[in-house]
Design a protein around this motif. Structure first.
Motif, PDB file in Angstrom:
ATOM      1  N   ARG A  83       0.861  -1.126  -0.056  1.00 39.91           N
ATOM      2  CA  ARG A  83      -0.147  -0.042  -0.073  1.00 39.91           C
ATOM      3  C   ARG A  83       0.651   1.500   0.022  1.00 39.91           C
ATOM      4  NH1 ARG A  83      -3.398  -2.258   3.758  1.00 39.91           N
ATOM      5  NH2 ARG A  83      -2.179  -1.242   5.278  1.00 39.91           N
ATOM      6  N   GLU A  84       1.984   1.176   1.028  1.00 42.00           N
ATOM      7  CA  GLU A  84       2.855   2.399   1.098  1.00 42.00           C
ATOM      8  C   GLU A  84       3.537   2.498  -0.364  1.00 42.00           C
ATOM      9  OE1 GLU A  84       6.399   3.178   4.087  1.00 42.00           O
ATOM     10  OE2 GLU A  84       4.750   2.188   4.881  1.00 42.00           O
ATOM     11  N   GLU A  87       1.321   4.363  -2.799  1.00 41.30           N
ATOM     12  CA  GLU A  87       1.063   5.579  -2.547  1.00 41.30           C
ATOM     13  C   GLU A  87       2.306   6.521  -2.743  1.00 41.30           C
ATOM     14  OE1 GLU A  87      -1.688   7.264  -1.781  1.00 41.30           O
ATOM     15  OE2 GLU A  87      -2.691   5.235  -1.482  1.00 41.30           O
ATOM     16  N   SER A 118      -6.928  -3.812   0.830  1.00 40.02           N
ATOM     17  CA  SER A 118      -7.510  -2.617   0.836  1.00 40.02           C
ATOM     18  C   SER A 118      -6.687  -1.569  -0.037  1.00 40.02           C
ATOM     19  CB  SER A 118      -7.824  -2.195   2.213  1.00 40.02           C
ATOM     20  OG  SER A 118      -8.970  -2.614   2.573  1.00 40.02           O
ATOM     21  N   LEU A 119      -5.704  -2.214  -0.775  1.00 31.79           N
ATOM     22  CA  LEU A 119      -4.958  -1.220  -1.619  1.00 31.79           C
ATOM     23  C   LEU A 119      -5.737  -0.649  -2.731  1.00 31.79           C
ATOM     24  CD1 LEU A 119      -1.444  -2.167  -3.035  1.00 31.79           C
ATOM     25  CD2 LEU A 119      -3.318  -1.202  -4.683  1.00 31.79           C
TER      26      LEU A 119
END
Lengths: 249, 463
Positions: A83-84, A87, A118-119
């Motif tokens: 996810r990070e 982003e 939840s990406l």
């Protein structure tokens, strides 16, 4: 300055059901044919993911049993790292089961929900064993296609789960022939920043080389700035693309 | 009344068979069975019961047709009359059609034993109807995912089939396949077969196409002492101790001789025998050992097994040798990643780079999804294939696959028309050089049909 591309192949031994490694082969070959140095790193279950070391992530599809193992492993830190990375501009392609795991959850016909990471803003539900799997050749209209690419993507889909997108995910395209995310709303796949998820295998990239180039461009741009990819002779790939479009109708 | 119904079913089936043959519409290998079962739904069970020595069923992803033909050959030499779905029609209707062809209208069956190859997914139904005396489980590889679904689902169907077996039935299974062993290892009356010679191993690491990597009980990867083919080998789970079962019948001292066959020692509870075969590749060693285990179980002698294996001619499209315009053409069916890899290894084992025609279709019997082409290690062709002609409905997909496998584009010829592709392949041959034709299932039938019309081969239902 020599360009280099660092690809991370997640769970190659678990999620490899539908010729998924063809996507990796296509990315690597097409980059190398342009003189880009390519390094592919396989990251299996239980191995920590140092996400900052990669430009492009790939995750494929697997059988139920394998998907449960991968889902569990993603919850042990890899999910957050992915996810990070996205982003921060990393590029990601998730296909089929891997696509479902990028969402919020997968709700099976019976038993407990499988948590996603939840990406991508989406959720997937299996409609019960009595409802048919969505199987067949598929063509979608790419929304929007990058400059110079034809408007269609082709592949084969084979999934029981129905995926519905939330407001933060943009569909990858609109279904021309086939089922797509859920067989109802004509959407297929999802896009968010440089992350893409799709049910198209076949595998996806060999017959859609323009999508492969798009991903390579996005991935290179992050560390190397604006880059030009020299055109390749894609006659064989284009013929295969057109043959697949005809076959789906 | 029910006997009348059975008679009517047999009559309807036989009439439809006669009609299909009279019209020249094919070999009538399935349709008569469909017609007959529509009239008499329990026909399979009732005809099967008339077989004095019962039935042997053979299933598995790869090797069913060859294994069943080997077994029929051995039993025939022992004086047993087999009823056999030789042409490979292996759904219930195809098995019914084979039985019908040898039945009188009163339900008398002219045969001692049924030898039937059975579609993997149809196994529970066929077991329920035929109540077999012996069930042979060959191997489980990923195949036609769009039709069968996941490999675990097929394994579950086999578990279901085993629960339906009669108490006195015997299961013969491939111990080298952890997926198969997991299905059968707890069955009370089971015999195993496999390969005992670790010199033919590919190593300790599984190839990409391998399926049964993880212990079914605890999810931990198996540790392999030897990998023979796909995920077949000598394995052990370090977590729960589950390991390859002991082998009842095994192939030892295996010497592969490329496309020309192999020699090995068959070790059995009744002695050892050196065996020579013209069937190529390690996958055929498995087929022979499977058939031998079944034949010995049914009471034939080791000497008989050896003779029949030595004289056996490959079934249609399964290593079949054809002469076209003075050239030797080998046709080797290749329908899934594990099978294709073995065919490639066999074909490419010689010193000279080969010329090959690769024919890929995506009809229902092939699997409509051709993504499996990317699970095959076509990279092997890079150094060992000087020219590849790609053909069939999915010729374009195959051309792309070879390009990304690293074959130079000038070595790839795209020719969707099968007949022209074969001629194109022949034109590329040097004097005395063989042509290798590697087709999927329906592509194989189509090419054989074209060759039969030109008089090069017999129709597959006559083979």
């Amino acid at each position: 300055m020599a360009l280099d591309l660092r690809i991370c192949h997640l769970y190659p031994d678990l999620l490899n059901l539908y010729g998924d490694r063809g996507n990796i082969t296509t990315l690597a070959q097409r980059a190398r044919w342009r003189g880009v140095a390519v390094e592919v790193t396989e990251v299996p279950v239980g191995t920590p993911l140092r996400a900052a070391e990669y430009d492009l992530f790939f995750i494929g599809g697997g059988e139920d049993r394998q998907q449960v193992l991968a889902a569990g492993d993603l919850q042990q830190g890899k999910g957050g790292a992915l996810r990070e990375a996205v982003e921060e501009g990393a590029t990601l392609l998730a296909v089929c089961g891997g696509y479902q795991l990028m969402g919020r959850y997968y709700r099976p016909a019976e038993g407990e929900d499988l948590p996603g990471i939840s990406l991508l803003d989406l959720a997937t539900q299996h409609p019960g064993k009595r409802r048919p799997r969505l199987i067949g050749n598929i063509v979608i209209r790419w929304d929007p296609p990058p400059a110079g690419a034809p408007p269609t993507l082709v592949g084969f889909e084979n999934h029981g789960g129905r995926t519905v997108l939330g407001s933060a995910a943009h569909p990858l395209g609109q279904v021309v022939a086939g089922f797509g995310n859920n067989g109802e709303d004509r959407t297929e796949g999802a896009a968010y920043r440089n992350a893409y998820g799709t049910y198209l295998h076949g595998p996806l990239l060999p017959k859609n080389p323009w999508f492969a180039d798009h991903l390579i461009m996005l991935a290179l741009r992050r560390r190397h700035g604006e880059v030009e990819l020299a055109p390749l002779d894609d006659q064989i790939e284009a013929q295969a693309h057109e043959a697949a479009v005809r076959r789906a109708r | 009344m029910t006997d009348l119904r059975l008679g009517a079913g047999i009559l309807a089936g036989r009439l439809s068979a006669a009609l299909i043959r009279a019209l020249g519409a094919g070999g009538a290998t399935t349709m008569p069975g469909r017609v007959a079962r529509a009239v008499a739904p329990d026909l399979l069970a009732r005809l099967g019961r008339r077989l004095m020595r019962g039935s042997v069923l053979i299933t598995g992803t790869n090797g069913k047709t060859t294994t069943a033909r080997l077994l029929t050959g051995i039993l025939g030499r022992a004086g047993w009359r087999s009823i056999h779905n030789r042409a490979g029609a292996n759904l219930p209707a195809g098995i019914a059609a084979a039985l019908l062809a040898h039945s009188a209208l009163d339900g008398q069956v002219r045969g001692d034993v049924g030898v039937f190859e059975v579609d993997e997914a149809a196994l529970p139904l066929v077991v329920e109807s035929l109540r077999p005396r012996v069930l042979v489980l060959g191997n489980l590889f990923r195949d036609q995912l769009d039709r069968y679904g996941e490999i675990d689902l097929v394994a579950d169907r086999w578990r279901d089939a085993l629960r339906r077996l009669e108490a006195d039935a015997l299961v013969i299974y491939n111990a080298d396949d952890p997926l198969v062993a997991d299905v059968a290892r707890d069955f009370p009356a089971a015999r195993t077969f496999g390969i005992a010679d670790s010199s033919v191993r590919r190593g300790e690491a599984l190839e990409h196409a391998a399926d049964g990597r993880y212990c079914y009980r605890c999810g931990v990867p198996y540790r392999y002492e030897a990998v023979f083919l796909g995920h077949l080998g000598a394995y052990r789970c370090d977590s729960c101790g589950t390991a390859r079962p002991l082998l009842t019948v095994a192939a030892d001292n295996v010497r592969l001789r490329g496309i020309t066959g192999s020699v090995f020692t068959l070790t059995t509870p009744v002695g050892r025998a050196d065996v020579t075969t013209t069937l190529p590749g390690l996958y055929n060693v498995y087929n022979i050992v499977a058939a031998a285990t079944a034949a010995l179980t049914l009471g034939t002698t080791l000497g008989l097994v050896r003779t029949v294996v030595r004289d056996f001619i490959p079934a249609f499209g399964r290593g079949e040798q054809i002469t076209i315009e003075g050239h030797t053409v080998y046709m080797l069916l290749a329908k899934n990643p594990a099978g294709f890899n073995e065919v490639l290894r066999t074909v490419l084992s010689g010193a000279r780079p080969v010329v090959a025609v690769i024919a890929i279709n995506d009809l229902t019997a092939d699997g409509r999804d051709v993504s499996w082409l990317w699970d095959v290690d076509f990279e092997m062709l890079r150094e060992h294939c000087r020219a590849a002609v790609v053909t069939g409905i999915r010729a374009h997909d195959m051309a792309v696959r070879l390009k990304y496998a690293g074959l130079p584009e000038e070595a790839i010829t795209l020719e969707p028309d099968e007949e022209r592709a074969i001629h194109c392949g022949i034109d590329l041959l040097a004097l005395g050089e063989p042509l290798y034709v590697l087709p999927t299932y329906t592509a194989m039938l189509r090419i054989r049909d074209l060759l039969a019309r030109r008089g090069y081969v017999r129709a597959f239902w006559e083979d």
